[in-house]
Write a protein that holds these residues in place. Structure first.
Motif, PDB file in Angstrom:
ATOM      1  N   UNK A 425       0.845  -1.163  -0.057  1.00 12.41           N
ATOM      2  CA  UNK A 425       0.179   0.319   0.064  1.00 12.41           C
ATOM      3  C   UNK A 425       0.853   1.387   0.481  1.00 12.41           C
ATOM      4  N   UNK A 426       0.499   2.102  -0.952  1.00 13.18           N
ATOM      5  CA  UNK A 426       1.169   3.570  -0.896  1.00 13.18           C
ATOM      6  C   UNK A 426       0.512   4.190  -0.108  1.00 13.18           C
ATOM      7  N   UNK A 427       0.535   6.206  -0.793  1.00 11.00           N
ATOM      8  CA  UNK A 427      -0.158   6.586  -0.169  1.00 11.00           C
ATOM      9  C   UNK A 427      -1.552   7.235   0.319  1.00 11.00           C
ATOM     10  N   UNK A 428      -1.967   7.244   1.488  1.00 13.29           N
ATOM     11  CA  UNK A 428      -3.542   7.712   1.606  1.00 13.29           C
ATOM     12  C   UNK A 428      -4.314   8.035  -0.080  1.00 13.29           C
ATOM     13  N   UNK A 429      -5.275   7.924  -0.286  1.00 12.62           N
ATOM     14  CA  UNK A 429      -6.002   8.843  -1.247  1.00 12.62           C
ATOM     15  C   UNK A 429      -6.745  10.248  -0.720  1.00 12.62           C
ATOM     16  N   UNK A 430      -6.539  11.180  -1.834  1.00 15.90           N
ATOM     17  CA  UNK A 430      -7.345  12.029  -1.287  1.00 15.90           C
ATOM     18  C   UNK A 430      -8.104  11.884  -1.134  1.00 15.90           C
ATOM     19  N   UNK A 431      -8.887  13.188   0.330  1.00 16.24           N
ATOM     20  CA  UNK A 431     -10.581  12.791   0.184  1.00 16.24           C
ATOM     21  C   UNK A 431     -10.622  11.738   0.734  1.00 16.24           C
ATOM     22  N   UNK A 432      -9.837  10.986   0.686  1.00 11.04           N
ATOM     23  CA  UNK A 432     -11.143   9.527   1.410  1.00 11.04           C
ATOM     24  C   UNK A 432     -10.901   9.895   2.935  1.00 11.04           C
ATOM     25  N   UNK A 433     -10.194  10.164   4.121  1.00  9.31           N
ATOM     26  CA  UNK A 433     -10.438   9.227   4.643  1.00  9.31           C
ATOM     27  C   UNK A 433     -12.014  10.586   5.478  1.00  9.31           C
ATOM     28  N   UNK A 434     -12.093   9.518   6.195  1.00 12.07           N
ATOM     29  CA  UNK A 434     -13.519   9.810   7.981  1.00 12.07           C
ATOM     30  C   UNK A 434     -13.226   9.890   8.664  1.00 12.07           C
ATOM     31  N   UNK A 435     -13.002  10.181   9.549  1.00 13.05           N
ATOM     32  CA  UNK A 435     -12.447  10.272  11.101  1.00 13.05           C
ATOM     33  C   UNK A 435     -13.975  10.229  11.823  1.00 13.05           C
ATOM     34  N   UNK A 436     -14.265   9.046  12.507  1.00  5.18           N
ATOM     35  CA  UNK A 436     -15.998   9.416  13.053  1.00  5.18           C
ATOM     36  C   UNK A 436     -15.545   9.999  13.987  1.00  5.18           C
ATOM     37  N   UNK A 437     -16.339  10.639  14.655  1.00  6.23           N
ATOM     38  CA  UNK A 437     -16.295  11.870  15.404  1.00  6.23           C
ATOM     39  C   UNK A 437     -16.417  11.210  16.682  1.00  6.23           C
ATOM     40  N   UNK A 438     -17.898   9.878  16.826  1.00  9.12           N
ATOM     41  CA  UNK A 438     -19.128   9.261  17.827  1.00  9.12           C
ATOM     42  C   UNK A 438     -17.280   8.031  18.114  1.00  9.12           C
ATOM     43  N   UNK A 439     -17.245   7.990  19.371  1.00 10.10           N
ATOM     44  CA  UNK A 439     -17.128   7.752  20.359  1.00 10.10           C
ATOM     45  C   UNK A 439     -17.634   6.763  21.155  1.00 10.10           C
ATOM     46  N   UNK A 440     -17.300   4.933  20.951  1.00 15.56           N
ATOM     47  CA  UNK A 440     -18.747   4.307  21.566  1.00 15.56           C
ATOM     48  C   UNK A 440     -17.817   3.437  22.341  1.00 15.56           C
ATOM     49  N   UNK A 441     -18.652   3.645  23.498  1.00 16.78           N
ATOM     50  CA  UNK A 441     -18.091   3.083  25.207  1.00 16.78           C
ATOM     51  C   UNK A 441     -18.185   1.615  24.794  1.00 16.78           C
ATOM     52  N   UNK A 442     -17.269   1.163  25.952  1.00 12.90           N
ATOM     53  CA  UNK A 442     -17.266  -0.705  25.735  1.00 12.90           C
ATOM     54  C   UNK A 442     -17.641  -1.021  27.161  1.00 12.90           C
ATOM     55  N   UNK A 443     -19.087  -1.457  27.536  1.00 12.80           N
ATOM     56  CA  UNK A 443     -19.364  -1.242  28.633  1.00 12.80           C
ATOM     57  C   UNK A 443     -18.947  -2.405  29.513  1.00 12.80           C
ATOM     58  N   UNK A 444     -19.473  -3.303  30.467  1.00 10.12           N
ATOM     59  CA  UNK A 444     -19.534  -4.487  31.430  1.00 10.12           C
ATOM     60  C   UNK A 444     -20.494  -5.228  31.109  1.00 10.12           C
ATOM     61  N   UNK A 445     -20.841  -5.570  30.271  1.00  9.27           N
ATOM     62  CA  UNK A 445     -21.752  -6.720  30.379  1.00  9.27           C
ATOM     63  C   UNK A 445     -21.958  -8.029  31.501  1.00  9.27           C
TER      64      UNK A 445
END
Length: 809
Positions: A425-445
């Motif tokens: 794999x080479x460099x990152x493709x332009x305008x393809x980055x998506x950074x999810x701003x939502x944080x998913x918790x890890x609860x203790x089930x």
């Protein structure tokens, strides 16, 4: 205007025309398509689907509906643009114990692999590992000119013909003109043709000589190389086993003994590449950090245990074939020369085409761990295969098992250009980055399994002390039941795990005396008790009374001030030791608020604690209904006899037990027991029997003042019998002798010998067949000639032996 008919594959279409008939013949496939395209029409023999097509009515669409549809289409297109072809759904939390069990099973299978093979190594000693063959060949062909060829042809004689015309004119009454044609043939001399030919020159053919040697037909690696490969596999197996086992710092928090909780996370990843994803790899990055309220406080970060899949590959056969062939020739009228040259090279090998690869990286935040999956195009494709990818990760957190939340998940996706030839794999493709701003918790089930329905209707008395228990609800696979130390699970004959319930069979005694729990596959237990509204408050303490039934049974009555209504459906049980009373095998009589049951006296004596409870009730409900059945009431303990003293003519027995005062003794006849000195109670009496009575009477029979009858056997005793020991002096005893020697049987039990109350000196032989008695002269046994009596005291009693003392001759 006329009507025209158009006949096509059995379908008749009527329309306006100019009066001309047009026939159109379609293929059978067209006919079937026409039939299939017109549902709802009538059928006939020519068209199985359609005979006459009704005109289609196009549904009308309101402007509002059309606008809404267009907006939805734009939203779908916009959704594809926003996701850039990579979309990660909400992370899933899985049962870590299930994954750990599978990893342990894989580790066990690796442990069973035996790679080192002595016989295989020995068989490769002296093997041919390779060969080289070089062949050089040259071929040359030269050809000289060929001789000319002459061909002669005899044509024979030739002839020629001369033709002439003559015209004649006549006059008269009928004038006219006539024409006459004449020909003359002249023969010539014979002729001969001679032809000389020269053949055309062509390059001669040339053949390279075939090789006369061949290579060996079999090859194999050497023994040392085979050993090296086996050791390499052994080291790889050890590496995988250590990886599955996990490191110690992944198990515990620092140097403490606190074991880190582990969590298995799953990531549903959807790949749907568009035209911009050509020759590109899809990348999904995950970052995980621990919860800010982690206890106990520590600087450790989460530990990455396992990534699944680590890689997904395809075995691809790569074949290379290079061939080169050159041939040339020249020819003249005098000579022809030709030559040929050829070269070829073929390679064949297997390579791995990697579809999925898992990698780790260090995030910018040092308190996080990072890992990623790359999805690459394979098998010569230019795009990553579209579809749903499922990935998993196992993470250990430096926290307590009781923490409500272990940490959080951060997701990032993008495309990277991919070099198909080199495979990286080479460099990152332009305008393809998506950074999810939502944080998913890890609860203790918690995996605690709670029944949906569990009450008195869930029990069925099968008789013979067995109970069928039905626990309604949906439970995780692998859930089982623990009854005390017995585990009921899939495969057990008395256990059935079904879609909506679990059923098992256990004894009433086990259910009443042991804890019953539902156990999840991770070991989490949930005690089986009826739902909360079944048992309210605390069961009141009853008044207990004991009434003897006979010499071996006693009746117990437990009187309550009130009994809750729930016990109209689920009975109260009485537990004495391991015996449970209250069901069909050992029933309890309920008289209002009084429970009556009969218990063997021996059982009550061995287990003096009585518990009254009901099945599947919480411990707090019956905490006040446990009591000890002591001191025993009158008649609850049967009297007993024990030998107290034995004399030459009588035996004394101790009779102990309650209720002896005012007891009437029926046998032996005339017996009157006496109280033990200084005893003022009614539980001890002394029974004295003469020797003759002890031989004749075998049981003591009496009736207590309560009316209880008892028949107690007298303990067996050994009545001394001189003949039993066969005591005989070895020689006559004379006046003045100081020693006498006796022989007999069982003399090892002799304890002492007395004469007129004075003890004589005794010595015994080890085998118990001979004794020496000394001190006869001093004791006066041999003072005069007469018959003396010696008292022999044995363990079993006393006997008297007559010893005759004779005068000296």
């Amino acid at each position: 205007m006329a009507l025209g008919l158009l006949i096509s594959a059995g379908v008749v279409c009527v329309g306006q025309g100019t009066g001309e008939r047009q026939d159109q013949v379609s293929s059978p496939s067209d006919a079937s398509q026409n039939c299939d395209a017109k549902p709802g029409a009538q059928r006939d023999e020519k068209c199985p689907a359609v005979t006459t097509q009704q005109p289609a009515i196009k549904p009308t669409e309101t402007p509002e509906a059309k606008k809404k549809r267009r907006e939805l289409e734009k939203a779908i297109d916009q959704r594809a643009v926003e996701t850039t072809g990579i979309e990660v759904a909400q992370p899933k939390i899985y049962d870590d114990s299930l994954l750990q069990q599978m990893l342990n099973a894989a580790e066990a299978k690796l442990m069973s692999l035996q790679i080192l093979d002595q016989s295989g190594i020995a068989s490769h000693l002296g093997a041919v590992t390779g060969a080289t063959q070089s062949i050089s060949s040259f071929g040359l062909s030269v050809q000289g000119p060929t001789l000319p060829q002459i061909a002669t042809t005899n044509n024979g004689a030739t002839s020629s013909t001369v033709t002439g015309d003559t015209n004649t004119t006549t006059t008269g009454a009928t004038p006219g003109t006539s024409s006459t044609t004449s020909s003359q043939t002249t023969a010539g001399a014979p002729t001969t043709n001679v032809t000389t030919t020269t053949p055309q020159m062509a390059p001669p053919s040339v053949t390279v000589p075939a090789p006369s040697t061949t290579l060996p037909s079999s090859f194999s690696v050497s023994g040392s190389d085979l050993l090296g490969e086996q050791m390499q596999l052994t080291y790889e197996i050890a590496n995988l086993r250590l990886l599955l086992e996990g490191s110690l710092n992944d198990w515990t928090v620092g140097t403490t003994k606190l074991v880190k909780p582990r969590v298995t996370l799953g990531f549903p990843i959807t790949i749907n590449p568009d035209k911009h994803a050509k020759d590109a790899t899809a990348v999904v990055e995950i970052e995980i950090d621990k919860d800010t309220d982690t206890k106990p406080p520590t600087d450790e970060i989460p530990a990455l245990i396992t990534l699944l899949p680590r890689e997904k590959t395809y075995n691809v056969a790569k074949i290379t074939d290079n061939s080169l062939a050159i041939s040339a020739g020249i020819a003249t009228q005098m000579v022809g020369v030709s030559g040929a040259y050829g070269r070829s090279k073929k390679t064949y090998y297997l390579v791995k085409d990697v579809d999925t690869v898992a990698l780790t990286f260090q995030p910018q935040d040092p308190k996080r761990i990072g890992f990623m999956w790359q999805f690459r195009p394979v098998l010569g494709q230019r795009y990553v295969k579209a579809g749903l990818k499922q990935t998993f990760v196992q993470v250990a957190f430096p926290s307590n098992w009781s923490n409500s939340n272990f940490g959080s998940i951060h997701i990032r996706t993008y495309w990277k250009y991919f070099d198909r030839k080199e495979g990286y794999a080479k460099v990152v493709q332009r305008d393809s980055l998506r950074d999810d701003t939502k944080t998913w918790p890890i609860p203790n089930y918690s995996l605690a399994q709670v029944p949906k329905e569990f009450d008195y209707k869930s029990l069925q008395d099968l008789g013979n002390g067995q109970m069928l228990v039905t626990v309604a609800g949906r439970f995780l696979g692998g859930t089982y039941v623990r009854v005390g130390s017995t585990f009921l699970r899939d495969g057990s004959p008395a256990f059935s795990a079904e879609y909506q319930q679990i059923r098992f069979v256990a004894s009433v005694a086990d259910l009443a005396t042991k804890q019953v729990a539902l156990v999840a596959r991770d070991g989490t237990e949930t005690q089986l008790v009826f739902k909360n509204d079944a048992y309210v408050g605390t069961l009141a303490k009853p008044d207990i009374t004991f009434t003897p039934v006979d010499d071996s049974n006693i009746q117990i009555a437990a009187k309550f001030s009130s009994i809750p209504a729930i016990h109209d459906h689920i009975p109260l049980l009485a537990i004495v030791g391991s015996k449970v009373y209250g069901y069909s095998d050992a029933p309890i009589l309920r008289d209002g608020t009084t429970l009556i049951f009969v218990v063997p006296t021996a059982t009550l004596l061995a287990n003096p604690t009585i518990v009254i409870k009901s099945l599947f009730a919480p411990d707090a409900y019956w905490k006040d209904t446990q009591f000890a059945a002591t001191p025993y009431p009158q008649g609850s303990q049967p009297p007993k006899l024990a030998l107290l003293e034995q004399t030459d003519d009588s035996f004394k027995y101790l009779l102990y037990g309650p209720g002896l005062k005012d007891a009437v003794f029926l046998a032996p006849q005339g017996l009157v027991p006496s109280p033990l000195p200084k005893d003022t109670g009614d539980s001890l009496r002394v029974v004295t029997l003469k020797k003759d009575q002890a031989k004749a009477d075998k049981q003591l029979v009496f009736i207590t003042a309560k009316g209880l009858r008892f028949a107690l056997p007298f303990p067996s005793v050994d009545t001394p019998d001189v003949n039993k020991y066969n005591l005989k002096p070895l020689k006559p005893v004379l006046v003045g002798d100081d020693e006498v020697v006796f022989q007999g049987d069982g003399l090892s039990g002799l304890q002492k010998v007395l004469f007129n109350g004075a003890e004589l000196k005794l010595r015994k032989q080890s085998d118990g067949k001979m004794i020496w008695i000394q001190g006869l002269k001093a004791a006066g046994v041999t003072a005069e000639a007469k018959t003396q009596s010696l008292d022999f005291g044995f363990k079993a009693g006393k006997t008297t032996v007559k010893l005759t003392v004779s005068a000296k001759p």
